[in-house]
Scaffold this active site. Sequence first.
Site, short mmCIF file in Angstrom:
data_model
loop_
_atom_site.label_atom_id
_atom_site.label_comp_id
_atom_site.label_asym_id
_atom_site.label_seq_id
_atom_site.Cartn_x
_atom_site.Cartn_y
_atom_site.Cartn_z
N HIS A 253 0.84 -1.21 0.00
CA HIS A 253 0.00 0.00 0.00
C HIS A 253 0.87 1.26 0.00
CE1 HIS A 253 -3.66 2.30 1.25
NE2 HIS A 253 -2.75 3.10 1.80
N GLU A 254 1.82 1.31 0.92
CA GLU A 254 2.68 2.50 1.00
C GLU A 254 3.60 2.61 -0.21
OE1 GLU A 254 1.85 4.61 3.10
OE2 GLU A 254 0.60 3.30 4.35
N HIS A 257 1.92 4.75 -2.78
CA HIS A 257 2.13 6.17 -2.47
C HIS A 257 3.54 6.61 -2.88
CE1 HIS A 257 -1.53 7.03 -0.28
NE2 HIS A 257 -1.34 6.07 0.60
N GLU A 292 -4.34 8.22 -2.67
CA GLU A 292 -4.85 6.95 -2.17
C GLU A 292 -5.24 6.02 -3.31
OE1 GLU A 292 -5.40 4.36 0.96
OE2 GLU A 292 -4.51 6.37 0.93
#
Length: 511
Positions: A253-254, A257, A292
């Site tokens: 997930h990160e 980003h 996101e």
Amino acid sequence: MNDFKRRSAEINDLLCVLNVLNWDARTQMPAGGSSPRAQQLATVSALAQEKLLDPAYAAAAQAASGDDLENRAAQQALDAISALKRIPAELTRELALLKSEAQEVWARARAANDFGLFAPALTRMVELNQQLAEALGYEGHPYDALLNMYEPGLTVNTLLPLFEQLRAHHVPLLRAIQERPQPRSEFLNRSYPAAAQKSISLALAQKFGYDTERGRLDESAHPFEISFTRQDVRITTRIQENFLSGALFGTLHETGHAMYEQGVRPELSRTVLASDLLGLYAVGGASYGTHESQSRLWENRIGRSKAYWNLHFPQLQEAFPEALADVDTATFHRAVNTVRPSLIRVEADELTYDLHIMLRVELERALIGGELAVKDLPEAWNARIKADLGLDVPDDARGVLQDIHWSAGMFGSFPTYTIGNVMASQFYAAAREQMPELEDTLLRGEYATLLGWLTDNIYQHGRTYTPHELLTRVTGRGLDPQPYLDYLSSKYGELYELAETTETVQKEQTE
């Protein structure tokens, strides 16, 4: 470098310093450093705001007459100056002080499972955000002013109908899934040594395209990504030795980003177009929702796909031979896509995740509107978890204290997670339409094809465009939840053999 660019670069430098201080506070700083760190953050925040509100900066922005990029940067600077002039300097300073102190108190309260320890700081944080909303101004609900800081143009009146549409889809699908047999997933809670988890998580992040020459992976109580220009973009994860999915998917997930920030064009570094001037934050993403969309796209559309684990499960099994000895690829894929209501947002499955967001949005909207007192927050939280997910909250640590956002003063940011889910499906649908070969490249583990398309169409532009402009440029339309709903129905219809749901989705896609 003209005067406007020079002053903008200095402001961005200060914002990057704030990011460095915050990264250190959340990863390595000893607890005793919280009070002086709060003062340091407040001082640097004040310096950044002073430079922003210096009449010479506004004059330089007004005098800027370069290409389209510089003109857009100058207008964004003037808009931010106009908004910041409405915020008292003392409010900015007090917020900066409280954010640092409150995050440290939140960490202690969570560890002690004691909401009462955090309540005074949260009460003051709510009060300051109410003052901030009044200073910024709004036409409808005070929450609108805070929403606009994270997702420009978003209001309660536009958000609630979207939530109603998602709830009308998610809840019946959840109920149908709950009537089906659940896949086995007990092996995800076996023993997974922390060092090995960190190593495999970083390796998988690098396969996506995360450049560790310009980044690193650390541990923190709450996973996050933070950048100090595109040349230094760091991520963290939270490792639990008896839960594999948390660190694994938290890292992916990160990584989404981080690749966004690493993909910003070099010439935008140290400019307004890599700076959130209103939020006093160095960031290249167009908005929190746009950001996101990329973390959710890489974590879920790619990282939880069957094609992904057909390629990478052997590598995971090699890292944890004992824990995964009796697990095959198909079993693992189904396990990490299990729909099972849970207490923890960051560990929620794709379908119930939005229900977690809706809960938080409803509660923080009521807090900002003065309709809910902080002392009543745990009871309200627990009631909503019971109503939406059918779960009893055993303690505050797994309830109202689980997220760092309110301690960081980020009221208005939670809706952007669901906005990101919707955008992710729109972007992915556009990529697939424009690149018929995309699915084949993913089957081969060639992630550079998708990363290149996302970089060309989204990442490189930084904050040049508003989120609506960017979404329209890339997909041809504004925010549209239908691709997201179709994706969830198709995915879970197949995983849980919901023939009626799958047939309905297929019919809708051919009409």
